[in-house]
Write an enzyme that holds these catalytic residues in place. Structure first.
Site, PDB file in Angstrom:
ATOM      1  N   HIS A 123      72.446  25.100  57.516  1.00 60.29           N
ATOM      2  CA  HIS A 123      71.159  24.332  56.972  1.00 60.29           C
ATOM      3  C   HIS A 123      71.590  23.865  55.625  1.00 60.29           C
ATOM      4  O   HIS A 123      71.689  24.553  54.710  1.00 60.29           O
ATOM      5  CB  HIS A 123      69.960  25.277  56.981  1.00 60.29           C
ATOM      6  CG  HIS A 123      69.184  25.507  58.091  1.00 60.29           C
ATOM      7  ND1 HIS A 123      67.935  26.200  57.983  1.00 60.29           N
ATOM      8  CD2 HIS A 123      69.519  24.993  59.192  1.00 60.29           C
ATOM      9  CE1 HIS A 123      67.588  26.258  59.147  1.00 60.29           C
ATOM     10  NE2 HIS A 123      68.480  25.735  59.952  1.00 60.29           N
TER      11      HIS A 123
ATOM     12  N   HIS B 244      68.493  33.650  59.727  1.00 60.69           N
ATOM     13  CA  HIS B 244      68.282  32.583  58.675  1.00 60.69           C
ATOM     14  C   HIS B 244      67.847  33.691  57.550  1.00 60.69           C
ATOM     15  O   HIS B 244      67.222  34.470  57.550  1.00 60.69           O
ATOM     16  CB  HIS B 244      67.101  31.824  59.083  1.00 60.69           C
ATOM     17  CG  HIS B 244      66.786  30.807  58.027  1.00 60.69           C
ATOM     18  ND1 HIS B 244      66.094  30.785  56.911  1.00 60.69           N
ATOM     19  CD2 HIS B 244      67.128  29.533  58.093  1.00 60.69           C
ATOM     20  CE1 HIS B 244      66.003  29.623  56.146  1.00 60.69           C
ATOM     21  NE2 HIS B 244      66.532  28.899  56.808  1.00 60.69           N
TER      22      HIS B 244
ATOM     23  N   TYR C 222      59.670  17.735  56.571  1.00 65.78           N
ATOM     24  CA  TYR C 222      60.158  17.311  58.053  1.00 65.78           C
ATOM     25  C   TYR C 222      59.805  15.817  58.393  1.00 65.78           C
ATOM     26  O   TYR C 222      59.872  15.650  59.558  1.00 65.78           O
ATOM     27  CB  TYR C 222      59.973  18.198  59.132  1.00 65.78           C
ATOM     28  CG  TYR C 222      60.543  19.662  58.700  1.00 65.78           C
ATOM     29  CD1 TYR C 222      61.863  19.711  59.324  1.00 65.78           C
ATOM     30  CD2 TYR C 222      59.971  20.725  58.512  1.00 65.78           C
ATOM     31  CE1 TYR C 222      62.495  20.874  59.186  1.00 65.78           C
ATOM     32  CE2 TYR C 222      60.846  22.022  58.299  1.00 65.78           C
ATOM     33  CZ  TYR C 222      61.826  21.914  58.826  1.00 65.78           C
ATOM     34  OH  TYR C 222      62.640  23.259  58.617  1.00 65.78           O
TER      35      TYR C 222
ATOM     36  N   ASP D 267      68.442  20.404  55.972  1.00 62.34           N
ATOM     37  CA  ASP D 267      67.203  21.056  56.075  1.00 62.34           C
ATOM     38  C   ASP D 267      65.877  20.218  55.718  1.00 62.34           C
ATOM     39  O   ASP D 267      66.194  18.839  55.885  1.00 62.34           O
ATOM     40  CB  ASP D 267      67.403  22.356  55.451  1.00 62.34           C
ATOM     41  CG  ASP D 267      66.380  23.438  55.903  1.00 62.34           C
ATOM     42  OD1 ASP D 267      65.620  23.158  56.815  1.00 62.34           O
ATOM     43  OD2 ASP D 267      66.910  24.494  55.531  1.00 62.34           O
ATOM     44  N   HIS D 268      64.927  20.822  54.876  1.00 63.66           N
ATOM     45  CA  HIS D 268      63.814  20.029  54.593  1.00 63.66           C
ATOM     46  C   HIS D 268      64.514  18.590  53.507  1.00 63.66           C
ATOM     47  O   HIS D 268      65.531  18.526  53.093  1.00 63.66           O
ATOM     48  CB  HIS D 268      63.169  20.890  53.476  1.00 63.66           C
ATOM     49  CG  HIS D 268      62.854  22.319  54.141  1.00 63.66           C
ATOM     50  ND1 HIS D 268      62.629  23.088  53.340  1.00 63.66           N
ATOM     51  CD2 HIS D 268      62.799  22.595  55.392  1.00 63.66           C
ATOM     52  CE1 HIS D 268      62.397  24.086  54.264  1.00 63.66           C
ATOM     53  NE2 HIS D 268      62.461  23.851  55.409  1.00 63.66           N
TER      54      HIS D 268
ATOM     55  N   CYS E 217      71.524  28.848  54.952  1.00 64.81           N
ATOM     56  CA  CYS E 217      70.695  27.843  54.523  1.00 64.81           C
ATOM     57  C   CYS E 217      70.781  27.754  53.001  1.00 64.81           C
ATOM     58  O   CYS E 217      70.564  28.632  52.453  1.00 64.81           O
ATOM     59  CB  CYS E 217      69.241  28.231  55.127  1.00 64.81           C
ATOM     60  SG  CYS E 217      68.048  27.045  54.379  1.00 64.81           S
TER      61      CYS E 217
HETATM   62  C1  DNO Z   1      63.717  27.187  55.787  1.00 69.53           C
HETATM   63  C2  DNO Z   1      63.740  26.525  57.330  1.00 69.53           C
HETATM   64  C3  DNO Z   1      62.982  27.762  58.137  1.00 69.53           C
HETATM   65  C4  DNO Z   1      63.673  28.169  59.247  1.00 69.53           C
HETATM   66  C5  DNO Z   1      63.030  29.522  59.794  1.00 69.53           C
HETATM   67  C6  DNO Z   1      64.117  30.192  60.686  1.00 69.53           C
HETATM   68  O1  DNO Z   1      64.756  26.803  55.416  1.00 69.53           O
HETATM   69  O2  DNO Z   1      64.834  26.252  57.755  1.00 69.53           O
HETATM   70  O3  DNO Z   1      61.773  27.117  58.784  1.00 69.53           O
HETATM   71  O4  DNO Z   1      63.807  27.298  60.463  1.00 69.53           O
HETATM   72  O5  DNO Z   1      62.931  30.401  58.913  1.00 69.53           O
HETATM   73  O6  DNO Z   1      63.660  31.032  61.488  1.00 69.53           O
HETATM   74 MN    MN Z   2      66.558  26.632  56.126  1.00 67.38          MN
END
Ligand code: DNO
Ligand code: MN
Length: 359
Positions: A274, A207, A333, A319-320, A245
């Site tokens: 992501h 990531h 989340y 993602d978020h 991401c």
């Molecule tokens: C941030 C998230 C993070 C991710 C970790 C992977 O963008 O996606 O929490 O899950 O950093 O190890």
């Molecule tokens: Mn991410």
């Protein structure tokens, strides 16, 4: 592609697998074992248990996020070999439970960092935000205290109050380590684990650093295309790949994400996507927003089109998301906005497939 949703498990997530299954187009969950201390072996049974729960709700469980890397590996200490052995055993066990992709990161000391876990937007929703002005001159302990006051008791991974006590020691250990030093330690790790991942059919997906810049003076080595080139070259294998991401890389507007997806996709190294949008106000001052292109700085059509064009068949997750409609819980989340995001991504994918596909 496989549309997925991150799930924190029956004890820690108030979102149920049934709710996830009710999101249109959802294929699976991205899970983890949250009660195993970093560095210890992940056993097969609890993974099989999650798989069974997922399948009872029409969902697959093929993706892990994250098997975290012990700090001694990042530091290159002699004790790293034992932790690497444990990591290898975890990968073998994960494969036995049907896992095909493992996300991880290589950020020293902290995982992702924000200065605000609930910044209010104009419409009353709240989002995760980062403003480097708020970090300048502060210690991580100061930051953690401020975040705690403002977060309903949730903390970012790596920022747990117990862990903050060890911080000064950890920071001392990193003294004198630059990006090249950290990179060497990543290479050592990858040379040991990637052949096993390949053998057991697991694709590793590092990531990006979030935000992709040095925080509190610690080195960061997964920030941009150049960094990804260096990592791809460390071990030539489809099992040595990336989580692209969009929100992490996108907080640096120099990062051209569709180009990055196409370039590393052609090399067979895009193993996880992501997808989220972000609004950048000035360098290193940004907040997250809803997924739709027009609301942030990222062109989601171009991003999804790039994934489509490389024939991406791995996992994608929204993602978020924002916290909306009165939902409370783990910042970033919640159920609602991530469900909207997933639906938006599926809509883009379907439209692209209809106009460009062979069907
Ligand atoms: C941030 C998230 C993070 C991710 C970790 C992977 O963008 O996606 O929490 O899950 O950093 O190890
Ligand atoms: Mn991410």
């Amino acid at each position: 592609m496989r549309m997925t949703f991150r799930w924190y498990g029956e004890n820690d997530d108030k979102i149920t697998l049934q709710q996830i299954d009710q999101i249109p187009g959802m294929d699976g969950i991205v899970g983890a074992l949250f009660d195993i201390p970093v560095g210890e072996v992940w056993p097969v049974e609890p993974l099989l248990h999650i798989k069974k729960q997922a399948e009872a709700n029409n969902l697959v469980f093929k993706d892990l996020e994250s098997i975290n890397v012990h700090e001694d590996i990042k530091l290159g200490l002699p004790s790293r070999d034992q932790y690497i052995e444990n990591y290898i055993t975890s990968l073998r066990n994960a494969a036995k439970a049907g896992i095909q992709m493992v996300c991880y990161n290589f950020m020293p000391v902290f995982d992702w960092t924000r200065t605000d876990l609930a910044k209010p937007l104009y419409d009353g929703s709240t989002v995760l935000a980062y403003d480097y002005h708020l970090i300048a001159g502060k210690t991580p302990q100061d930051m953690a205290r401020e975040i705690l006051d403002n977060s309903n008791g949730f903390v970012l991974p790596g920022w747990e109050p117990e862990r903050l006590k060890e911080l000064s020691h950890l920071f001392e250990q990193y003294e004198g380590m630059d990006e090249d030093g950290l990179r060497k330690n990543l290479e050592y790790f990858l040379k040991a684990i990637v052949p096993v991942a390949e053998e057991v059919g697991i694709k590793m997906a590092i990531h990006p650093d979030d935000p992709p810049i040095s925080v509190f003076g610690l080195p960061r080595i997964v920030k941009n295309e150049d960094d990804l080139d260096k990592i791809a070259a460390m071990v030539d294998s489809p099992s040595n790949g990336f989580t692209i991401c969009t929100g992490s890389l996108g907080s640096n507007r120099q990062n051209d994400i569709p180009h990055i997806i196409r370039k590393f996709g052609k090399m067979g190294r895009v193993n996880f996507l992501h997808i989220r949008n972000i609004q950048v106000h000035e360098p290193w001052v940004f907040n997250e927003v809803a997924h739709k292109s027009q609301i942030g700085n990222l062109d989601m059509y171009e991003i999804v089109k790039a994934a489509y064009d490389i024939g991406f068949d791995g996992p994608i997750r929204p993602d978020h998301g924002r916290m909306i409609w009165g939902e409370e819980g783990r910042p970033g989340y919640g159920l609602y906005d991530r469900a909207l995001g997933a639906n938006y991504i599926c809509g883009l994918w379907d439209a692209i497939n209809r106009t460009c596909g062979q069907l």
